[in-house]
Design an enzyme around this catalytic site. Structure first.
Site, PDB file in Angstrom:
ATOM      1  N   CYS A  84       4.907  -8.777  41.563  1.00 51.59           N
ATOM      2  CA  CYS A  84       6.163  -8.028  41.567  1.00 51.59           C
ATOM      3  C   CYS A  84       6.070  -6.790  40.682  1.00 51.59           C
ATOM      4  O   CYS A  84       6.609  -5.734  41.031  1.00 51.59           O
ATOM      5  CB  CYS A  84       7.314  -8.930  41.139  1.00 51.59           C
TER       6      CYS A  84
ATOM      7  N   HIS B 204       9.387 -13.341  46.742  1.00 46.67           N
ATOM      8  CA  HIS B 204      10.090 -13.366  45.451  1.00 46.67           C
ATOM      9  C   HIS B 204      11.318 -12.467  45.555  1.00 46.67           C
ATOM     10  O   HIS B 204      11.344 -11.513  46.350  1.00 46.67           O
ATOM     11  CB  HIS B 204       9.175 -12.848  44.344  1.00 46.67           C
TER      12      HIS B 204
ATOM     13  N   GLU C 177      12.401 -10.078  43.718  1.00 45.42           N
ATOM     14  CA  GLU C 177      12.105  -8.655  43.522  1.00 45.42           C
ATOM     15  C   GLU C 177      11.509  -8.028  44.777  1.00 45.42           C
ATOM     16  O   GLU C 177      11.877  -6.923  45.170  1.00 45.42           O
ATOM     17  CB  GLU C 177      11.107  -8.449  42.374  1.00 45.42           C
TER      18      GLU C 177
ATOM     19  N   CYS D 217       6.383 -11.300  37.825  1.00 46.53           N
ATOM     20  CA  CYS D 217       4.971 -11.696  37.843  1.00 46.53           C
ATOM     21  C   CYS D 217       4.118 -10.447  38.123  1.00 46.53           C
ATOM     22  O   CYS D 217       4.648  -9.359  38.356  1.00 46.53           O
ATOM     23  CB  CYS D 217       4.729 -12.753  38.918  1.00 46.53           C
TER      24      CYS D 217
END
Length: 150
Positions: free
Chosen positions: A85, A52, A54, A82
């Site tokens: 993260c 992801h 992040e 999420c």
């Protein structure tokens, strides 16, 4: 010196992710007026569900700073993080989290599990939702509309 628009930079990363066929999410880690790291989603490209935006930005920043802590640093991300993260944000000890669009389905900050409100959360950043929300939501809506129409 004018402070950079970090959310605009995150949106650029999201747009680049969309061009790669990734869900358009972008992230920037900054300290003061300096960009430390930036990334867009690369889960498909890297065949890595943890890639992801992040996570990639946190990894890059930690590597550049040779530290697992990003105390005093801020994260700008186009979509509500999420749970995975949010956990990384907490463990990295990021000072502030700015995010654009809320994610009712997968978000874990103001939606879902509300990770930072958990009694087992080690560190809670200052949270600023809705920053650049319209631009962040638009890029996501366009991306998924184009996928449906294709």
């Amino acid at each position: 010196m004018k402070r950079p628009d970090f959310m605009a930079l995150a949106l650029e990363e999201a747009a680049a992710a969309a061009k790669r066929g990734e869900v358009p999410v972008g992230a920037v880690i900054a300290n003061g007026s300096t960009v430390i790291a930036k990334a867009g989603n690369r889960t498909r490209e890297l065949a890595d569900p943890t890639a992801h935006a992040e996570m990639l930005a946190i990894r890059e920043a930690c590597q550049k700073l040779a530290s697992e802590r990003l105390t005093g640093h801020d994260l700008y991300v186009t979509l509500e993080p999420c749970a995975m993260c949010a956990g990384a944000i907490s463990f990295a000890r990021l000072r502030r989290l700015y995010f654009g669009a809320a994610d009712e389905k997968g978000g874990a900050v103001v939606n879902g599990v509300r990770f930072f409100a958990s009694p087992t959360c080690h560190h809670t950043p200052d949270i600023y939702p809705g920053i650049g929300e319209s631009g962040a939501a638009l890029i996501l809506k366009d991306f998924f509309r184009d996928r449906r129409d294709a």
